[in-house]
Every structure is written in C-alpha cells, then in structure tokens.
Design a protein around this motif. Structure first.
Motif, mmCIF file in Angstrom:
data_model
loop_
_atom_site.group_PDB
_atom_site.id
_atom_site.type_symbol
_atom_site.label_atom_id
_atom_site.label_comp_id
_atom_site.label_asym_id
_atom_site.label_seq_id
_atom_site.Cartn_x
_atom_site.Cartn_y
_atom_site.Cartn_z
ATOM 1 N N ARG A 24 -10.217 8.052 2.449
ATOM 2 C CA ARG A 24 -8.852 8.436 2.082
ATOM 3 C C ARG A 24 -8.441 7.815 0.745
ATOM 4 O O ARG A 24 -7.881 8.488 -0.121
ATOM 5 N N ILE A 25 -8.721 6.511 0.584
ATOM 6 C CA ILE A 25 -8.349 5.845 -0.659
ATOM 7 C C ILE A 25 -9.189 6.361 -1.820
ATOM 8 O O ILE A 25 -8.703 6.471 -2.952
ATOM 9 N N LEU A 26 -10.455 6.713 -1.554
ATOM 10 C CA LEU A 26 -11.310 7.242 -2.622
ATOM 11 C C LEU A 26 -10.819 8.608 -3.091
ATOM 12 O O LEU A 26 -10.769 8.882 -4.298
ATOM 13 N N VAL A 27 -10.459 9.461 -2.148
ATOM 14 C CA VAL A 27 -9.931 10.783 -2.504
ATOM 15 C C VAL A 27 -8.624 10.640 -3.265
ATOM 16 O O VAL A 27 -8.359 11.353 -4.239
ATOM 17 N N THR A 28 -7.790 9.689 -2.850
ATOM 18 C CA THR A 28 -6.503 9.471 -3.508
ATOM 19 C C THR A 28 -6.674 8.978 -4.940
ATOM 20 O O THR A 28 -5.945 9.398 -5.850
ATOM 21 N N LEU A 29 -7.646 8.082 -5.157
ATOM 22 C CA LEU A 29 -7.834 7.494 -6.478
ATOM 23 C C LEU A 29 -8.646 8.371 -7.426
ATOM 24 O O LEU A 29 -8.650 8.122 -8.640
ATOM 25 N N ALA A 30 -9.330 9.380 -6.907
ATOM 26 C CA ALA A 30 -10.181 10.231 -7.743
ATOM 27 C C ALA A 30 -9.419 10.859 -8.913
ATOM 28 O O ALA A 30 -9.910 10.834 -10.051
ATOM 29 N N PRO A 31 -8.234 11.441 -8.709
ATOM 30 C CA PRO A 31 -7.502 12.004 -9.854
ATOM 31 C C PRO A 31 -7.143 10.957 -10.905
ATOM 32 O O PRO A 31 -7.157 11.248 -12.106
ATOM 33 N N LEU A 32 -6.835 9.733 -10.481
ATOM 34 C CA LEU A 32 -6.503 8.682 -11.432
ATOM 35 C C LEU A 32 -7.724 8.276 -12.252
ATOM 36 O O LEU A 32 -7.596 7.887 -13.420
ATOM 37 N N TYR A 33 -8.897 8.355 -11.641
ATOM 38 C CA TYR A 33 -10.138 8.071 -12.378
ATOM 39 C C TYR A 33 -10.336 9.091 -13.500
ATOM 40 O O TYR A 33 -10.694 8.736 -14.628
ATOM 41 N N VAL A 34 -10.064 10.355 -13.197
ATOM 42 C CA VAL A 34 -10.171 11.405 -14.210
ATOM 43 C C VAL A 34 -9.186 11.149 -15.343
ATOM 44 O O VAL A 34 -9.526 11.250 -16.529
ATOM 45 N N ALA A 35 -7.956 10.797 -14.989
ATOM 46 C CA ALA A 35 -6.928 10.509 -15.998
ATOM 47 C C ALA A 35 -7.345 9.326 -16.877
ATOM 48 O O ALA A 35 -7.130 9.338 -18.096
#
Length: 281
Positions: free
Chosen positions: A188-199
């Motif tokens: 859950r935390i990995l999916v949540t943070l994935a967009p922030l990694y792209v940014a």
C-alpha cells in the motif's frame, strides 16, 4: 418534490460555478505564460552562476509533462470509480485535480515573472557566441532570453509534484494507507509513493538539463505538493480518517439519504399511530 427540485438547481449552479472558476484559472495561466518577466539586473561577478551549457534538449519535455500530469491522475481516478461504480466520486476527484493543477500553474507563473531569476544556462542564451558585452546587453533571441529569466521556481517540478502528489494522496485515501486498515501492509505504501517517485525524477532532471538551480527545484516541488494537498483536503477527508476513501460529496449524499430514510420511517410510524392513543400530560 419541491425540495428535490431545489437540490437539483443548487447542484447545477454549483457545477456551473466550478466550471467558471477553472475557465478563469485557465485564462490566467495562458496569459501569465506569455508575459515578459521582470528585467532583473545581473552583476558581472555573478555571471559565472549562469554559464552552464545551453541546449534545446530536455529529458522531460513540456508536452511529456502535461500529457502525463493530466492522463495519469485521470486514469487512476477512472479505475477506482469504475471499481466502486461511483460517478459522484469521479466527478469530484476530477474537479479537485483540475483545480489543483490550474491553480498551481497560475501561482508558479506569477512567481516566475516577479522573481525573474536567471536559469543556469542564461549566459549562452544572452550571448550565443560566448562573448559577453561590456554593457551586459544580450545579443541573443529575445524570446530565448526572456525564457531564461524564469528559473524560480521550477515549473516542471511544481506541476509534476502537484499532479503526481494529488495522485498519491488520492491513492492513499482509497487504499487507507495511513488509516488503521492499511497499517502493516507494505504494498500500500509503495503504491502510494510511486507517483511521488516519478515527480522526484522529473524534478531532478531539470538540474541535469541545466534548466534550473537546486533551489528552484526544491521550491517548485514544495509549492506543487502544498497546492495538491490543500485542494485534495477541500474535497476529501484527512488520510487518517476512517472515511478517507470517500469524497465529501459522497459522505454528504449518504448523510442526506440516511436523514431522508429516517424521516420516512418516522413519518410512516406516526401515520400508523391512532391520534386517540396519544395522551397529553
């Protein structure tokens, strides 16, 4: 029936107002895109800060940025809305995301025009032949020079953290990532943070392309994330709330439905009680 009609009319008026707000922000964004920045004085001794190579190549082009920043949140919102069969959530999520991105664009452009900080490659925008004039008057293309005065804050960083930050908040709410039901589940935390990694990768690419200083990227990232969270909370509950997976519009609709059901139940009961059985004290 009259109450129902009033509710429909109010909802339609609110939607028209929401649309007008976004049209206004879009016009403001397009206008600020074309305005010339403040002509800030640059001292000869600071020119070394802006002598990085100038290239038309960008790791993440503006077209790539806008396309992904619009399509990625829209796809995520659509997927969850289809899974939950919730049109109301889809509508208000799109309203929130569009408001965040347009507001972020206007704020970023406005700050750029006022601060007018030169980009790291400004020297070669100003003097394409690499020879600085004694009076420091630029000899390059005027549009290229003006664009070179829009370094702070980074637009790519701001817009990417706004769009992908909103996506991260939306995923955190739908997955209950920071609520008790989502604790202790790594994916859950990995999916949540994935967009922030792209940014983050988009933001850092602007320093590698010599388009922005690190301060520009940090400021733009914080601005975009702050706008995304502020607008997200305007339409959705806190991420630690038990109902974080529902928009305020859905919660209000559920509340009104429960109130109507309770009213109908009480009304039905009262009609079944004979008036003679009611005793006055």
């Amino acid at each position: 029936m009259l109450s129902c009609r009033c509710h429909i009319n109010t909802h339609a008026a609110n939607m028209i107002l929401e649309l007008l707000v976004r049209i206004f922000l879009l016009i403001a964004f397009l206008i600020t895109e074309e305005l010339d920045p403040f002509q800030r004085v640059i001292q000869p001794e600071e020119m070394w800060l802006y002598k990085n190579p100038h290239s038309v190549h960008s790791t993440v082009t503006t077209r790539m940025l806008f396309s992904s920043a619009i399509l990625v949140p829209l796809c995520v919102i659509t997927i969850f809305s289809l899974m939950r069969k919730d049109r109301l959530d889809f509508l208000h999520a799109v309203l929130a995301c569009s408001l965040a991105e347009l507001l972020d664009g206007v704020l970023t452009n406005s700050i750029k025009l006022i601060i007018a900080r030169p980009r790291p490659d400004f020297f070669y925008r100003c003097f394409p032949n690499g020879v600085m004039t004694t009076d420091l008057k630029c000899t390059g293309d005027l549009d290229t020079i003006n664009e070179g005065r829009k370094s702070f804050p980074s637009g790519h960083s701001s817009f990417s953290f706004c769009a992908f930050g909103f996506t991260a908040f939306y995923l955190a709410g739908k997955l209950h990532t920071f609520e008790s039901r989502g604790r202790g589940v790594g994916w859950r935390i990995l999916v949540t943070l994935a967009p922030l990694y792209v940014a983050l990768m988009v933001a850092l690419s602007r320093t590698a392309d010599y388009r922005h200083h690190y301060e520009d990227v940090i400021a733009g990232s914080l601005l975009g994330l702050a706008v995304a969270y502020a607008i997200y909370r305007q339409y959705f509950p806190a991420l630690t709330h038990a109902t974080c997976d529902k928009s305020y519009a859905r919660l209000y609709a559920l509340r009104d439905a429960m109130s109507l059901q309770e009213y109908n139940t009480n009304n039905a009961i009262s009609t079944r009680i004979p008036l003679d059985s009611v005793k006055t004290v």
